[in-house]
Design a protein around this motif. Structure first.
Motif, PDB file in Angstrom:
ATOM      1  N   HIS A 196       0.827  -1.206   0.000  1.00 54.67           N
ATOM      2  CA  HIS A 196       0.000   0.000   0.000  1.00 54.67           C
ATOM      3  C   HIS A 196       0.866   1.262   0.000  1.00 54.67           C
ATOM      4  O   HIS A 196       0.541   2.239  -0.683  1.00 54.67           O
ATOM      5  N   PHE A 197       1.959   1.245   0.764  1.00 52.63           N
ATOM      6  CA  PHE A 197       2.828   2.430   0.816  1.00 52.63           C
ATOM      7  C   PHE A 197       3.433   2.717  -0.561  1.00 52.63           C
ATOM      8  O   PHE A 197       3.454   3.866  -1.017  1.00 52.63           O
ATOM      9  N   ILE A 198       3.922   1.679  -1.230  1.00 53.52           N
ATOM     10  CA  ILE A 198       4.565   1.858  -2.540  1.00 53.52           C
ATOM     11  C   ILE A 198       3.551   2.309  -3.591  1.00 53.52           C
ATOM     12  O   ILE A 198       3.837   3.166  -4.425  1.00 53.52           O
ATOM     13  N   GLN A 199       2.344   1.740  -3.535  1.00 53.69           N
ATOM     14  CA  GLN A 199       1.307   2.170  -4.475  1.00 53.69           C
ATOM     15  C   GLN A 199       0.957   3.643  -4.278  1.00 53.69           C
ATOM     16  O   GLN A 199       0.770   4.383  -5.248  1.00 53.69           O
ATOM     17  N   ASP A 200       0.886   4.092  -3.029  1.00 61.67           N
ATOM     18  CA  ASP A 200       0.554   5.489  -2.753  1.00 61.67           C
ATOM     19  C   ASP A 200       1.705   6.426  -3.088  1.00 61.67           C
ATOM     20  O   ASP A 200       1.487   7.612  -3.359  1.00 61.67           O
ATOM     21  N   SER A 201       2.935   5.908  -3.054  1.00 64.09           N
ATOM     22  CA  SER A 201       4.091   6.769  -3.326  1.00 64.09           C
ATOM     23  C   SER A 201       4.226   7.108  -4.807  1.00 64.09           C
ATOM     24  O   SER A 201       4.816   8.131  -5.159  1.00 64.09           O
ATOM     25  N   GLY A 202       3.716   6.232  -5.680  1.00 60.21           N
ATOM     26  CA  GLY A 202       3.818   6.479  -7.114  1.00 60.21           C
ATOM     27  C   GLY A 202       5.170   6.117  -7.699  1.00 60.21           C
ATOM     28  O   GLY A 202       5.439   6.408  -8.870  1.00 60.21           O
ATOM     29  N   GLN A 203       6.038   5.493  -6.920  1.00 58.56           N
ATOM     30  CA  GLN A 203       7.344   5.062  -7.415  1.00 58.56           C
ATOM     31  C   GLN A 203       7.433   3.547  -7.369  1.00 58.56           C
ATOM     32  O   GLN A 203       6.768   2.887  -6.566  1.00 58.56           O
ATOM     33  N   LEU A 257      13.833  -1.913   3.648  1.00 60.58           N
ATOM     34  CA  LEU A 257      12.779  -1.443   2.753  1.00 60.58           C
ATOM     35  C   LEU A 257      11.413  -1.888   3.256  1.00 60.58           C
ATOM     36  O   LEU A 257      10.484  -1.076   3.384  1.00 60.58           O
ATOM     37  N   VAL A 258      11.255  -3.169   3.537  1.00 64.78           N
ATOM     38  CA  VAL A 258       9.963  -3.706   3.988  1.00 64.78           C
ATOM     39  C   VAL A 258       9.587  -3.139   5.357  1.00 64.78           C
ATOM     40  O   VAL A 258       8.444  -2.707   5.574  1.00 64.78           O
ATOM     41  N   ASP A 259      10.536  -3.134   6.285  1.00 58.78           N
ATOM     42  CA  ASP A 259      10.239  -2.620   7.628  1.00 58.78           C
ATOM     43  C   ASP A 259       9.908  -1.131   7.590  1.00 58.78           C
ATOM     44  O   ASP A 259       8.983  -0.669   8.271  1.00 58.78           O
ATOM     45  N   GLY A 260      10.668  -0.365   6.803  1.00 59.31           N
ATOM     46  CA  GLY A 260      10.429   1.074   6.735  1.00 59.31           C
ATOM     47  C   GLY A 260       9.096   1.419   6.091  1.00 59.31           C
ATOM     48  O   GLY A 260       8.336   2.255   6.601  1.00 59.31           O
ATOM     49  N   CYS A 261       8.782   0.781   4.959  1.00 62.57           N
ATOM     50  CA  CYS A 261       7.507   1.060   4.274  1.00 62.57           C
ATOM     51  C   CYS A 261       6.315   0.657   5.129  1.00 62.57           C
ATOM     52  O   CYS A 261       5.325   1.399   5.230  1.00 62.57           O
ATOM     53  N   SER A 262       6.386  -0.512   5.763  1.00 61.44           N
ATOM     54  CA  SER A 262       5.266  -0.987   6.579  1.00 61.44           C
ATOM     55  C   SER A 262       5.086  -0.111   7.812  1.00 61.44           C
ATOM     56  O   SER A 262       3.947   0.200   8.213  1.00 61.44           O
ATOM     57  N   LEU A 263       6.186   0.321   8.425  1.00 56.53           N
ATOM     58  CA  LEU A 263       6.107   1.192   9.592  1.00 56.53           C
ATOM     59  C   LEU A 263       5.436   2.525   9.232  1.00 56.53           C
ATOM     60  O   LEU A 263       4.530   2.993   9.932  1.00 56.53           O
TER      61      LEU A 263
END
Length: 488
Positions: free
Chosen positions: A141-148, A186-192
């Protein structure tokens, strides 16, 4: 050699004897060789004696350099040593819990994550594996919202992974390659960050799984554990992809404010100088609890305070009020003729408070972190005021303390437990303590307070006193009118 006797110093002598094996090859004649072979089997054909004499009065080169290192380790300035140690990393290190606290009976409960692992220290633990699927969903969800693309974000972290690796204790992460560590961050940072986004925006927790309510409290507690942190640089790299520059810190700041009970969205006073970037989320929490540097005055104290708790101060005519700043540094005392006012920062006590405070204490105790023990000093000061549930009740009644934990007795026990075995900083709040002690020593104010409490402890006694004064006044007026009639 037998004829020449040589005196050697009494040093270390090594003697090595070697045996030459004589084999008779096929086709070799045995003219006299059988006798020689028999002799060879009884004694060595050659004897080598290696004699090594060490002059112990002069150390070898390696020994000399070793002693020089020992000399330096004693004579070097501690601050220089600390700076040298910290310079191994481009950013401040993330220490582990000091050994002194690792022997506590509930260490795992207070210092280790229960649901949500962040960083490499506890990543491998089997009980935390179920949350990996949750972290993957939040990351998506974080990556989808970031647009990158996910590859772009991964490359950002991978580029700086050598410096990021040095933020952790090497013995604890040497099993992870740079590639594994970059992916973990990457995974821990985006999920946090997406969890914080869901928590602060409200109504968008649909991105989390159905069991979010049961785990939400534990996840919030896990995010503020000392050994469960990411370098703040990782969060910065990820926030750059989703928010504008002036909005990047807003979700995290609101999350911290909700955890501490500070007003959400309230702008901080503009600092006199630019604030250093936090080391990690726990470090940011500590900074917001401390706030602006004020109120914690040193000097002018007597070194000893005879007052013990809230009720003793109350008996001396001292009342308690919450300050407006909420800063742990902002403690002030005002003494008036017959009473005093002690202003304290408001504090929320809930199920996560003990773990949060203990991890802040562990962070300040770490030798790898060049910070003062200011949170520890405040907690010790508060503990000096709280002995019994009556003390908690008075602070709660005055709005200084908000109890979401349970009974007042549980809160008193919490403060008594978290400050056990801590070394007190007697200079902390020394000026305030001296003012309180001086007011406490004024027995007139104590007598006045005790008299008011004994005779006017309830509104009914006060009303009765006012009624008696009114009756006495009317009686005096009637007597005056009788002796001196109005027409006379």
């Amino acid at each position: 050699m037998a004829g020449n006797h040589e005196d050697f110093p009494k040093e270390e002598v090594e003697v090595h004897a070697s045996m030459k094996i004589v084999r008779k090859e096929s086709g070799q004649t045995s003219n006299g060789s059988d006798r020689q072979s028999a002799i060879a089997r009884k004694q060595p054909d050659t004897m080598r004696i290696d004699i090594r004499v060490e002059d112990k009065a002069k150390p070898t080169g390696s020994s000399s350099s070793r002693m020089e290192e020992r000399f330096k380790s004693v004579m070097i300035n501690p601050e220089d040593s600390k700076r040298s140690h910290l310079s191994e990393s481009k950013w401040p290190r993330i220490p582990m819990v000091p050994q002194m606290l690792r022997g506590s009976k509930d260490f795992k409960k207070q210092f280790e994550p229960r649901v949500f692992s962040v960083g490499p220290y506890h990543h491998h633990k089997p009980q935390l594996k179920p949350a990996e699927m949750l972290k993957r969903q939040l990351t998506k969800h974080f990556i989808q919202d970031s647009g990158q693309g996910i590859e772009v974000l991964y490359k950002k972290i991978e580029w700086e992974i050598p410096d990021l690796r040095n933020c952790y204790k090497n013995s604890a992460i040497k099993k992870y390659s740079n590639e594994d560590l970059a992916w973990m961050m990457l995974v821990d940072g985006c999920s946090l960050l997406h969890y914080i986004h869901c928590f602060t925006t409200g109504g968008e927790m649909k991105d989390c799984p159905p069991n979010k309510d049961q785990n939400a409290v534990f996840i919030q507690q896990d995010l503020f554990l000392l050994e469960n942190q990411l370098p703040f640089r990782v969060l910065e790299l990820l926030l750059e992809s989703r928010y504008k520059e002036d909005e990047r810190m807003k979700p995290i700041e609101n999350f911290i404010r909700q955890m501490t009970g500070l007003p959400v969205g309230k702008p901080d006073k503009k600092p006199e100088k630019k604030e250093e970037k936090p080391s990690h989320l726990l470090d940011l929490l500590r900074r917001r609890l401390l706030g602006d540097k004020r109120g914690n005055k040193r000097g002018g104290g007597e070194g000893w305070n005879s007052f013990r708790n809230v009720n003793e101060l109350k008996a001396a005519g001292i009342t308690f009020k919450p300050n407006n700043s909420g800063s742990f540094r902002d403690i002030s005392f005002y003494s008036y003729l017959f009473h005093g006012v002690l202003k304290l920062p408001g504090i929320i006590i809930d199920d996560s408070s003990k773990s949060r405070f203990l991890n802040l204490i562990a962070y300040e105790m770490s030798s790898e972190v060049p910070i003062d023990s200011e949170v520890t000093s405040y907690l010790c000061f508060l503990d000096s005021l709280i002995d019994y549930q009556e003390d908690v009740k008075e602070l709660r009644r005055r709005g200084v303390l908000r109890n979401f934990l349970g009974s007042d007795d549980e809160v008193a026990t919490l403060f008594n437990e978290i400050t056990t075995d801590l070394v007190l900083d007697f200079d902390a709040y020394e000026g305030v303590k001296h003012q309180i002690q001086r007011h406490y020593n004024n027995r007139v104010s104590t007598w006045m307070t005790e008299g008011l409490h004994d005779h006017f402890g309830s509104p009914w006694t006060f009303l009765a006193f006012v009624g008696a004064l009114l009756a006495l006044f009317l009686s005096a007026v009637q007597t005056w009118c009788t002796v001196f009639p109005p027409g006379t």
